[in-house]
Design a protein around this motif. Sequence first.
Motif, mmCIF file in Angstrom:
data_model
loop_
_atom_site.group_PDB
_atom_site.id
_atom_site.type_symbol
_atom_site.label_atom_id
_atom_site.label_comp_id
_atom_site.label_asym_id
_atom_site.label_seq_id
_atom_site.Cartn_x
_atom_site.Cartn_y
_atom_site.Cartn_z
ATOM 1 N N GLY A 168 35.135 52.395 28.732
ATOM 2 C CA GLY A 168 34.236 52.347 27.596
ATOM 3 C C GLY A 168 33.225 53.484 27.607
ATOM 4 O O GLY A 168 32.925 54.088 28.635
ATOM 5 N N VAL A 169 32.700 53.780 26.425
ATOM 6 C CA VAL A 169 31.760 54.882 26.266
ATOM 7 C C VAL A 169 30.497 54.633 27.077
ATOM 8 O O VAL A 169 29.965 55.540 27.731
ATOM 9 C CB VAL A 169 31.422 55.078 24.771
ATOM 10 C CG1 VAL A 169 30.337 56.143 24.614
ATOM 11 C CG2 VAL A 169 32.665 55.456 23.985
ATOM 12 N N ARG A 170 29.997 53.405 27.045
ATOM 13 C CA ARG A 170 28.764 53.097 27.765
ATOM 14 C C ARG A 170 28.925 53.345 29.262
ATOM 15 O O ARG A 170 28.048 53.932 29.914
ATOM 16 C CB ARG A 170 28.363 51.637 27.527
ATOM 17 C CG ARG A 170 27.059 51.252 28.204
ATOM 18 C CD ARG A 170 26.689 49.806 27.911
ATOM 19 N NE ARG A 170 26.486 49.605 26.477
ATOM 20 C CZ ARG A 170 26.188 48.415 25.953
ATOM 21 N NH1 ARG A 170 26.074 47.345 26.736
ATOM 22 N NH2 ARG A 170 26.008 48.314 24.646
ATOM 23 N N ALA A 171 30.064 52.929 29.815
ATOM 24 C CA ALA A 171 30.306 53.136 31.239
ATOM 25 C C ALA A 171 30.426 54.622 31.563
ATOM 26 O O ALA A 171 29.942 55.085 32.601
ATOM 27 C CB ALA A 171 31.563 52.392 31.672
ATOM 28 N N GLN A 172 31.069 55.384 30.662
ATOM 29 C CA GLN A 172 31.204 56.816 30.903
ATOM 30 C C GLN A 172 29.845 57.506 30.868
ATOM 31 O O GLN A 172 29.561 58.394 31.692
ATOM 32 C CB GLN A 172 32.142 57.423 29.872
ATOM 33 C CG GLN A 172 33.583 56.955 30.007
ATOM 34 C CD GLN A 172 34.502 57.612 28.994
ATOM 35 O OE1 GLN A 172 34.320 58.781 28.656
ATOM 36 N NE2 GLN A 172 35.478 56.874 28.507
ATOM 37 N N LEU A 173 28.994 57.123 29.924
ATOM 38 C CA LEU A 173 27.653 57.699 29.870
ATOM 39 C C LEU A 173 26.847 57.341 31.113
ATOM 40 O O LEU A 173 26.077 58.164 31.631
ATOM 41 C CB LEU A 173 26.926 57.212 28.608
ATOM 42 C CG LEU A 173 27.455 57.748 27.277
ATOM 43 C CD1 LEU A 173 26.738 57.078 26.116
ATOM 44 C CD2 LEU A 173 27.285 59.267 27.205
ATOM 45 N N LYS A 174 27.050 56.133 31.612
ATOM 46 C CA LYS A 174 26.355 55.718 32.823
ATOM 47 C C LYS A 174 26.762 56.583 34.003
ATOM 48 O O LYS A 174 25.937 56.993 34.814
ATOM 49 C CB LYS A 174 26.660 54.246 33.112
ATOM 50 C CG LYS A 174 25.945 53.694 34.338
ATOM 51 C CD LYS A 174 26.265 52.226 34.540
ATOM 52 C CE LYS A 174 25.562 51.685 35.772
ATOM 53 N NZ LYS A 174 25.874 50.242 35.986
ATOM 54 N N LEU A 183 38.977 65.133 31.952
ATOM 55 C CA LEU A 183 38.359 66.406 31.577
ATOM 56 C C LEU A 183 36.848 66.279 31.571
ATOM 57 O O LEU A 183 36.138 67.126 32.131
ATOM 58 C CB LEU A 183 38.871 66.835 30.197
ATOM 59 C CG LEU A 183 38.183 68.063 29.582
ATOM 60 C CD1 LEU A 183 38.399 69.291 30.452
ATOM 61 C CD2 LEU A 183 38.698 68.307 28.157
ATOM 62 N N TRP A 184 36.339 65.208 30.936
ATOM 63 C CA TRP A 184 34.891 65.022 30.875
ATOM 64 C C TRP A 184 34.302 64.801 32.258
ATOM 65 O O TRP A 184 33.202 65.267 32.563
ATOM 66 C CB TRP A 184 34.549 63.861 29.949
ATOM 67 C CG TRP A 184 34.771 64.181 28.500
ATOM 68 C CD1 TRP A 184 35.770 63.721 27.687
ATOM 69 C CD2 TRP A 184 33.974 65.057 27.691
ATOM 70 N NE1 TRP A 184 35.655 64.249 26.428
ATOM 71 C CE2 TRP A 184 34.562 65.070 26.394
ATOM 72 C CE3 TRP A 184 32.844 65.823 27.921
ATOM 73 C CZ2 TRP A 184 34.036 65.831 25.349
ATOM 74 C CZ3 TRP A 184 32.320 66.582 26.878
ATOM 75 C CH2 TRP A 184 32.919 66.575 25.614
ATOM 76 N N GLY A 185 35.055 64.104 33.088
ATOM 77 C CA GLY A 185 34.583 63.887 34.451
ATOM 78 C C GLY A 185 34.453 65.188 35.221
ATOM 79 O O GLY A 185 33.492 65.389 35.977
ATOM 80 N N ASN A 186 35.391 66.102 35.025
ATOM 81 C CA ASN A 186 35.336 67.392 35.711
ATOM 82 C C ASN A 186 34.245 68.292 35.145
ATOM 83 O O ASN A 186 33.594 69.031 35.900
ATOM 84 C CB ASN A 186 36.697 68.082 35.640
ATOM 85 C CG ASN A 186 37.685 67.489 36.626
ATOM 86 O OD1 ASN A 186 37.427 67.458 37.820
ATOM 87 N ND2 ASN A 186 38.808 67.013 36.125
ATOM 88 N N GLY A 246 31.463 67.151 33.897
ATOM 89 C CA GLY A 246 30.254 66.578 34.474
ATOM 90 C C GLY A 246 30.079 66.975 35.925
ATOM 91 O O GLY A 246 28.953 67.223 36.384
ATOM 92 N N LEU A 247 31.188 67.055 36.659
ATOM 93 C CA LEU A 247 31.126 67.455 38.070
ATOM 94 C C LEU A 247 30.607 68.878 38.211
ATOM 95 O O LEU A 247 29.769 69.172 39.075
ATOM 96 C CB LEU A 247 32.513 67.315 38.694
ATOM 97 C CG LEU A 247 32.658 67.705 40.164
ATOM 98 C CD1 LEU A 247 31.811 66.801 41.051
ATOM 99 C CD2 LEU A 247 34.123 67.639 40.588
ATOM 100 N N VAL A 248 31.088 69.782 37.357
ATOM 101 C CA VAL A 248 30.635 71.171 37.408
ATOM 102 C C VAL A 248 29.151 71.261 37.063
ATOM 103 O O VAL A 248 28.376 71.966 37.743
ATOM 104 C CB VAL A 248 31.466 72.044 36.449
ATOM 105 C CG1 VAL A 248 30.851 73.438 36.327
ATOM 106 C CG2 VAL A 248 32.901 72.137 36.940
ATOM 107 N N LEU A 249 28.743 70.544 36.014
ATOM 108 C CA LEU A 249 27.323 70.568 35.636
ATOM 109 C C LEU A 249 26.446 69.985 36.734
ATOM 110 O O LEU A 249 25.374 70.512 37.048
ATOM 111 C CB LEU A 249 27.124 69.789 34.334
ATOM 112 C CG LEU A 249 27.676 70.452 33.069
ATOM 113 C CD1 LEU A 249 27.562 69.500 31.875
ATOM 114 C CD2 LEU A 249 26.920 71.745 32.786
ATOM 115 N N ALA A 250 26.896 68.897 37.335
ATOM 116 C CA ALA A 250 26.133 68.302 38.425
ATOM 117 C C ALA A 250 26.027 69.254 39.602
ATOM 118 O O ALA A 250 24.997 69.331 40.264
ATOM 119 C CB ALA A 250 26.786 66.978 38.856
#
Length: 335
Positions: free
Chosen positions: A250-256, A320-323, A325-329
Amino acid sequence: MVAPLSPIVQNNNSDYRDVGDGRQKVTGHMGRVAILLCTFNGERFLAQQLESIERQTYSHWVVVVSDDGSTDSTLELLREYAERWGDDKLSVRQGPGCGYAANFLAVTCDESIESDFYAWADQDDIWQENKLESALQRLQDVPLQIPSLYCGRTELIDEHGANIGLSPLFERPVGFANALVQSVGGGNTMVFNNAARQLFLRAGTGLDIVSHDWWAYLLVSGAGGRVSYDVCPTILYRQHDANLIGSTSGVRAQLKRVRMLFNGRFCGWNQRNITALESIRFQLNEESRMRLDLFQRARSSHGLARIIWLRRSGVYRQSLWGNLGLVLATMFNGI
């Protein structure tokens, strides 16, 4: 105490018999499964979980319950099932009282429990009838000396048992490079062989880990074992207010999860995992040790060097979004 087993059975000589309602039960023997069930005040849903275990098409199992100090009717309910099934089928012991991860590690590392395979179970889920059979069909193809871990997707249900969706589908390969930054399978889906269990025993229980399932993924993949991710759900994962770990869909979990990458929580989790891995570094294979060192170099570097070392480490998340986010983090000291 669970009695020791005869030597592990490697060949699949299973056949089936009808048990009514169109169901079939596996009557052959692929080895015994010790179902390690951890409980704490689970009276509300525990009976449904136990009933689903009883309905398994693969019947060569025992249930070992580690109760973490329940004050409701959980223990009374377990006694009723022990009387119904027999003490050789269900036994109960006292957990360490230090939380769910420590409870699962403690029962997993209890050397009085000897089995061919081990399955973790939560107190509030419902297993589909083919859960154990599906796991064993994958695990039995792995040579006995190679650590092997089965995990997979889940079907999500609400507190009333209504279907509310599926857990995320992970399609990239599973392995240590992924495990360093992501846990892909819930402990409630996991089944592992005795070689994997020996890794847990050598690592011990005195570890500050984030969760037992993430640790299992790191440990087995890091040692060069095999991890099998099943895209077909075999458990109904109940979502309710008392859940310690909820769904990741879900979107909420991904944003979390994205927020965790930037608020320091993910960085803290990585450090705990790395500390635990360093304590059992001798169990990791050469490739995993190299990857771990490169990931640590990325974490300790500054500026653009962090991205360069992260890329060299080869770590990745499943989406893709997870990766991204990983780069930004990584750029903002979030790993």
